[in-house]
Each structure stands twice: as structure tokens, then as C-alpha cells.
Design a protein around this motif. Structure first.
Motif, PDB file in Angstrom:
ATOM      1  N   ASP A 129      61.920   2.214  68.531  1.00 26.95           N
ATOM      2  CA  ASP A 129      62.747   3.418  68.592  1.00 26.95           C
ATOM      3  C   ASP A 129      63.305   3.832  67.227  1.00 26.95           C
ATOM      4  O   ASP A 129      63.925   4.881  67.116  1.00 26.95           O
ATOM      5  N   ALA A 130      63.138   2.984  66.223  1.00 21.84           N
ATOM      6  CA  ALA A 130      63.635   3.334  64.882  1.00 21.84           C
ATOM      7  C   ALA A 130      62.877   4.547  64.355  1.00 21.84           C
ATOM      8  O   ALA A 130      61.718   4.778  64.698  1.00 21.84           O
ATOM      9  N   ILE A 131      63.536   5.340  63.518  1.00 17.15           N
ATOM     10  CA  ILE A 131      62.916   6.547  62.976  1.00 17.15           C
ATOM     11  C   ILE A 131      61.948   6.169  61.852  1.00 17.15           C
ATOM     12  O   ILE A 131      62.322   5.492  60.895  1.00 17.15           O
ATOM     13  N   ALA A 132      60.714   6.622  61.979  1.00 18.35           N
ATOM     14  CA  ALA A 132      59.703   6.389  60.949  1.00 18.35           C
ATOM     15  C   ALA A 132      59.613   7.560  59.983  1.00 18.35           C
ATOM     16  O   ALA A 132      59.519   7.378  58.770  1.00 18.35           O
ATOM     17  N   ILE A 133      59.641   8.787  60.530  1.00 17.46           N
ATOM     18  CA  ILE A 133      59.461   9.996  59.730  1.00 17.46           C
ATOM     19  C   ILE A 133      60.592  10.976  60.024  1.00 17.46           C
ATOM     20  O   ILE A 133      60.898  11.255  61.187  1.00 17.46           O
ATOM     21  N   GLY A 134      61.216  11.489  58.971  1.00 16.73           N
ATOM     22  CA  GLY A 134      62.169  12.579  59.100  1.00 16.73           C
ATOM     23  C   GLY A 134      61.640  13.768  58.320  1.00 16.73           C
ATOM     24  O   GLY A 134      61.214  13.617  57.170  1.00 16.73           O
ATOM     25  N   SER A 135      61.624  14.965  58.947  1.00 10.44           N
ATOM     26  CA  SER A 135      61.049  16.120  58.266  1.00 10.44           C
ATOM     27  C   SER A 135      61.603  17.406  58.853  1.00 10.44           C
ATOM     28  O   SER A 135      61.378  17.694  60.036  1.00 10.44           O
ATOM     29  N   GLU A 136      62.327  18.178  58.033  1.00 12.79           N
ATOM     30  CA  GLU A 136      62.791  19.516  58.432  1.00 12.79           C
ATOM     31  C   GLU A 136      63.447  19.520  59.819  1.00 12.79           C
ATOM     32  O   GLU A 136      63.099  20.326  60.679  1.00 12.79           O
ATOM     33  N   GLY A 137      64.354  18.587  60.038  1.00 13.43           N
ATOM     34  CA  GLY A 137      65.064  18.539  61.316  1.00 13.43           C
ATOM     35  C   GLY A 137      64.312  17.826  62.418  1.00 13.43           C
ATOM     36  O   GLY A 137      64.830  17.645  63.523  1.00 13.43           O
ATOM     37  N   ARG A 138      63.065  17.418  62.174  1.00 11.46           N
ATOM     38  CA  ARG A 138      62.275  16.680  63.166  1.00 11.46           C
ATOM     39  C   ARG A 138      62.325  15.190  62.854  1.00 11.46           C
ATOM     40  O   ARG A 138      62.264  14.784  61.687  1.00 11.46           O
ATOM     41  N   LEU A 139      62.411  14.385  63.892  1.00 16.29           N
ATOM     42  CA  LEU A 139      62.411  12.942  63.737  1.00 16.29           C
ATOM     43  C   LEU A 139      61.303  12.359  64.597  1.00 16.29           C
ATOM     44  O   LEU A 139      61.136  12.732  65.755  1.00 16.29           O
ATOM     45  N   LEU A 140      60.542  11.437  64.021  1.00 17.47           N
ATOM     46  CA  LEU A 140      59.457  10.790  64.748  1.00 17.47           C
ATOM     47  C   LEU A 140      59.686   9.292  64.699  1.00 17.47           C
ATOM     48  O   LEU A 140      59.772   8.704  63.616  1.00 17.47           O
ATOM     49  N   SER A 141      59.791   8.658  65.864  1.00 19.93           N
ATOM     50  CA  SER A 141      60.035   7.214  65.915  1.00 19.93           C
ATOM     51  C   SER A 141      58.754   6.440  65.621  1.00 19.93           C
ATOM     52  O   SER A 141      57.643   6.972  65.710  1.00 19.93           O
ATOM     53  N   TYR A 142      58.908   5.146  65.307  1.00 22.57           N
ATOM     54  CA  TYR A 142      57.740   4.302  65.103  1.00 22.57           C
ATOM     55  C   TYR A 142      56.873   4.256  66.356  1.00 22.57           C
ATOM     56  O   TYR A 142      55.647   4.292  66.288  1.00 22.57           O
ATOM     57  N   GLY A 143      57.516   4.167  67.532  1.00 19.71           N
ATOM     58  CA  GLY A 143      56.760   4.113  68.773  1.00 19.71           C
ATOM     59  C   GLY A 143      55.923   5.352  68.990  1.00 19.71           C
ATOM     60  O   GLY A 143      54.731   5.275  69.329  1.00 19.71           O
ATOM     61  N   GLU A 144      56.528   6.528  68.773  1.00 17.54           N
ATOM     62  CA  GLU A 144      55.807   7.782  68.982  1.00 17.54           C
ATOM     63  C   GLU A 144      54.715   7.964  67.932  1.00 17.54           C
ATOM     64  O   GLU A 144      53.600   8.411  68.234  1.00 17.54           O
ATOM     65  N   LEU A 145      55.022   7.621  66.681  1.00 18.25           N
ATOM     66  CA  LEU A 145      54.014   7.689  65.618  1.00 18.25           C
ATOM     67  C   LEU A 145      52.809   6.825  65.983  1.00 18.25           C
ATOM     68  O   LEU A 145      51.654   7.253  65.863  1.00 18.25           O
ATOM     69  N   ASN A 146      53.074   5.618  66.453  1.00 16.39           N
ATOM     70  CA  ASN A 146      51.988   4.698  66.784  1.00 16.39           C
ATOM     71  C   ASN A 146      51.169   5.203  67.968  1.00 16.39           C
ATOM     72  O   ASN A 146      49.932   5.163  67.952  1.00 16.39           O
ATOM     73  N   ARG A 147      51.839   5.686  69.004  1.00 15.23           N
ATOM     74  CA  ARG A 147      51.111   6.164  70.180  1.00 15.23           C
ATOM     75  C   ARG A 147      50.224   7.362  69.846  1.00 15.23           C
ATOM     76  O   ARG A 147      49.066   7.427  70.269  1.00 15.23           O
ATOM     77  N   ARG A 148      50.767   8.310  69.085  1.00 20.75           N
ATOM     78  CA  ARG A 148      49.983   9.498  68.745  1.00 20.75           C
ATOM     79  C   ARG A 148      48.830   9.153  67.811  1.00 20.75           C
ATOM     80  O   ARG A 148      47.707   9.655  67.968  1.00 20.75           O
ATOM     81  N   ALA A 149      49.095   8.265  66.831  1.00 23.99           N
ATOM     82  CA  ALA A 149      48.026   7.859  65.920  1.00 23.99           C
ATOM     83  C   ALA A 149      46.930   7.103  66.671  1.00 23.99           C
ATOM     84  O   ALA A 149      45.738   7.258  66.365  1.00 23.99           O
ATOM     85  N   ASN A 150      47.312   6.293  67.657  1.00 18.32           N
ATOM     86  CA  ASN A 150      46.314   5.560  68.435  1.00 18.32           C
ATOM     87  C   ASN A 150      45.392   6.507  69.184  1.00 18.32           C
ATOM     88  O   ASN A 150      44.175   6.298  69.237  1.00 18.32           O
ATOM     89  N   ARG A 151      45.967   7.545  69.786  1.00 21.36           N
ATOM     90  CA  ARG A 151      45.131   8.515  70.494  1.00 21.36           C
ATOM     91  C   ARG A 151      44.095   9.141  69.561  1.00 21.36           C
ATOM     92  O   ARG A 151      42.912   9.241  69.890  1.00 21.36           O
ATOM     93  N   VAL A 152      44.565   9.566  68.384  1.00 20.02           N
ATOM     94  CA  VAL A 152      43.648  10.189  67.417  1.00 20.02           C
ATOM     95  C   VAL A 152      42.621   9.169  66.930  1.00 20.02           C
ATOM     96  O   VAL A 152      41.436   9.489  66.762  1.00 20.02           O
ATOM     97  N   ALA A 153      43.050   7.921  66.730  1.00 16.27           N
ATOM     98  CA  ALA A 153      42.133   6.875  66.267  1.00 16.27           C
ATOM     99  C   ALA A 153      41.018   6.634  67.280  1.00 16.27           C
ATOM    100  O   ALA A 153      39.838   6.498  66.904  1.00 16.27           O
ATOM    101  N   HIS A 154      41.355   6.564  68.560  1.00 20.32           N
ATOM    102  CA  HIS A 154      40.327   6.373  69.587  1.00 20.32           C
ATOM    103  C   HIS A 154      39.348   7.555  69.594  1.00 20.32           C
ATOM    104  O   HIS A 154      38.144   7.369  69.776  1.00 20.32           O
ATOM    105  N   CYS A 155      39.874   8.757  69.376  1.00 18.22           N
ATOM    106  CA  CYS A 155      39.011   9.939  69.291  1.00 18.22           C
ATOM    107  C   CYS A 155      38.079   9.838  68.083  1.00 18.22           C
ATOM    108  O   CYS A 155      36.875  10.120  68.182  1.00 18.22           O
ATOM    109  N   LEU A 156      38.628   9.426  66.949  1.00 17.38           N
ATOM    110  CA  LEU A 156      37.811   9.287  65.735  1.00 17.38           C
ATOM    111  C   LEU A 156      36.715   8.241  65.931  1.00 17.38           C
ATOM    112  O   LEU A 156      35.575   8.422  65.473  1.00 17.38           O
TER     113      LEU A 156
END
Length: 309
Positions: A1-28
């Protein structure tokens, strides 16, 4: 749940970053991406950029940053010469490049994520399945080259580890690192993987070109601890806006010959900041030598050293 990315008012947690990257990785993986396979990336600084780069590495591939401001002929040369057959982008970028009609183009816009990648697993791709090793390619960054033609610098995984798992920055103090570099500039290697591989936060700046107030706002609002900047920008900030840097614990400066007067002024203006002059070509993975500076160290010198390996 810790914040991995902060950008222009948006926050992305490590969990969400990992889940989204995994989806794209499986597609790749489905599109044939694996060790020594290059994937083009045409994106601006955003959480989606982090998702895309992480996904490529998770799939075992290597990313090739493509600056949309480059002339089409240069981009086509880079795509052809690097062997890219898959490109990750934002939907608005690179759509008029004829060569893309022969490639798989996957938009990573946040609003398209569910539609494009929702069918893929959120679980990690097993390293054993990929077969990637420390000597496999991680990225290729193109510089102008001594001949004037773009030259691809190939960097492997262990080179990044050498950079990130070094002791020139104490990551228990540098918890939030500013990411203000273009993806086509290898400083991004430190700015992105530095915080993420130490459990810190990557503070992604929007467009800060020519705007000292914008840079200072990001540093202040995201409580940035560590910044790398070019020597020219450092000189201008010390002349005009040193106040915006006072909360920093680390300030690394490099890219060209340093002005000793500006560094002396910086040491006076930023007494609580560790100031480092740093140097290194793209071939040597971002930082190759560094020099920790103090007023006493510079007292009897006529120039700022680039230090030791």
C-alpha cells in the motif's frame, strides 16, 4: 500500500503498480517479448511510463525510449536498428509514423488499461519462465554518436544494479527522489529505479522546462529528498532560486564542466544538503564518478573535480 509513484496529484501504490505492470508483461509475453527482445517506449513522464518500463523488464525484454519530438526519420532509424516489433505508447503519440503499421502498438493510457489488459493475469511472471539473467539487455538509449548518426548504447541488468545498490546516497534518508528527466536521458535510470528498488517514492514532475517555480513546487509538495540536475540548471537555480532547493538532503549535479563559484555559492545557500558533483557517459550507466563537496574541500581549488569511480 506504500506510494511508489507521485505525479501531478496522482498517487500509485506499489501494489497497483505491480498489478498493472504484470498485466502488461503477460500481454508482452504473448507478443513474443523475452530476453534480448527490444520494445519501443514513446511516453511522457507519468505513472503509466513506470508501468510500461517495469512491464517490459518483467517480460524479460529491453526498453528503447523514443522521444516524440525527434524527427520521424530518426525515430524510424532507431526502431529499425534496435529491432523493435512492439511499441508501448500514449494514444496521442507517434500515430503518424508509417513504420508503426508493421508493428504491434499498445497504448498504455490509464483510461484504456482495463479494456486493453483486463483479461491478463495480475500475478508476477516467474523469472524461471522468462530465463532472464544479469547479463541480459535491460535498455537501449540512443545518443547522437560521434559520427552524427544515432548510436544505441546497450545496458544490461547488472549495470543498473551496480548504479542503484551503491552507497553514494543513503536511501533511508533519500526516501523521495525527483524524476524530471526525459525517458531518453539515462538519468531516468537513477531517478526511477533508485526509489523503487529501495521502497521509496518516485516523484514524477510534469513539464518543468524553463520553470523554476514549477520545479520548486514539485520539490515542496512531494517533499522530495534527492534531486539530480544538469550543471546548467544548477547554475541558474543558484543564481535565481536557491530557496527552492533548501529542503533537499541530496543534490547531485552533472553533465558538463562545473562552475566552482556556483558550487561555492550552493554550499553556502544549502548548508544542510549533501552536494555531489557527478559524471558519467550513457555507456557507463548514468554515474561513473562522483565527488562529495564541502567549502573546505573547494577552498584552495580552481575547478570542481569529478571525483573518483
Amino acid at each position: 500500500d506504500a506510494i511508489a509513484i507521485g505525479s501531478e496529484g496522482r498517487l500509485l501504490s506499489y501494489g497497483e503498480l505491480n498489478r498493472r505492470a504484470n498485466r502488461v508483461a503477460h500481454c508482452l509475453r504473448e507478443h513474443g517479448v523475452g530476453p534480448e527482445v527490444s520494445v519501443g517506449v514513446c511516453m511522457t513522464r507519468s505513472p503509466e511510463l513506470a508501468v510500461g518500463l517495469l512491464a517490459i523488464l518483467k517480460a524479460g525484454g529491453a526498453y528503447v525510449p523514443l522521444d516524440p519530438e525527434y524527427p520521424p526519420s530518426r525515430l524510424e532509424y532507431m526502431l529499425t536498428q534496435s529491432g523493435c516489433r512492439v511499441v508501448l505508447n500514449e494514444q496521442r503519440l507517434l500515430m503518424d509514423l508509417p513504420l508503426l503499421s508493421t508493428m504491434t502498438v499498445l497504448p498504455l493510457d490509464v483510461e484504456l488499461h482495463e479494456a486493453n489488459f483486463g483479461e491478463y493475469s495480475e500475478t508476477n511472471v516467474a523469472i524461471e519462465e522468462i530465463g532472464v539473467v544479469p547479463t541480459n539487455l535491460a535498455y537501449v538509449i540512443y545518443t547522437s554518436g560521434s559520427t552524427g548518426r544515432p548510436k544505441g548504447n546497450a545496458v544490461v541488468h547488472r549495470n543498473i544494479s551496480r548504479l542503484i545498490y551503491n552507497d553514494f546516497v543513503d536511501h533511508s534518508r533519500a526516501r523521495t527522489i525527483l524524476c524530471a528527466s526525459s525517458p531518453s536521458f539515462d538519468a531516468l535510470t537513477f531517478e526511477l529505479w533508485g526509489p523503487l528498488l529501495h521502497g521509496g517514492r518516485c516523484a514524477m514532475a510534469g513539464s518543468t522546462r524553463g520553470s523554476f517555480s514549477e520545479l520548486g513546487r514539485v520539490v515542496d509538495q512531494q517533499r522530495v529528498d534527492c534531486v539530480f540536475m544538469t550543471t546548467a540548471l544548477f547554475n541558474r537555480l543558484i543564481d535565481d532560486s536557491a530557496e527552492s532547493l533548501k529542503r533537499l538532503k541530496y543534490l547531485m549535479v552533472g553533465g558538463e564542466a562545473a562552475s566552482i563559484d556556483h558550487f561555492r555559492a550552493g554550499l553556502r545557500e544549502l548548508p544542510d544538503t549533501v552536494l555531489i558533483n557527478i559524471s558519467g557517459p550513457t555507456e557507463n550507466t548514468t554515474f561513473s564518478s562522483l565527488c562529495f563537496l564541502s567549502e573546505q574541500y573547494l577552498a584552495d581549488r580552481f575547478e570542481v573535480p569529478i571525483g573518483r569511480p
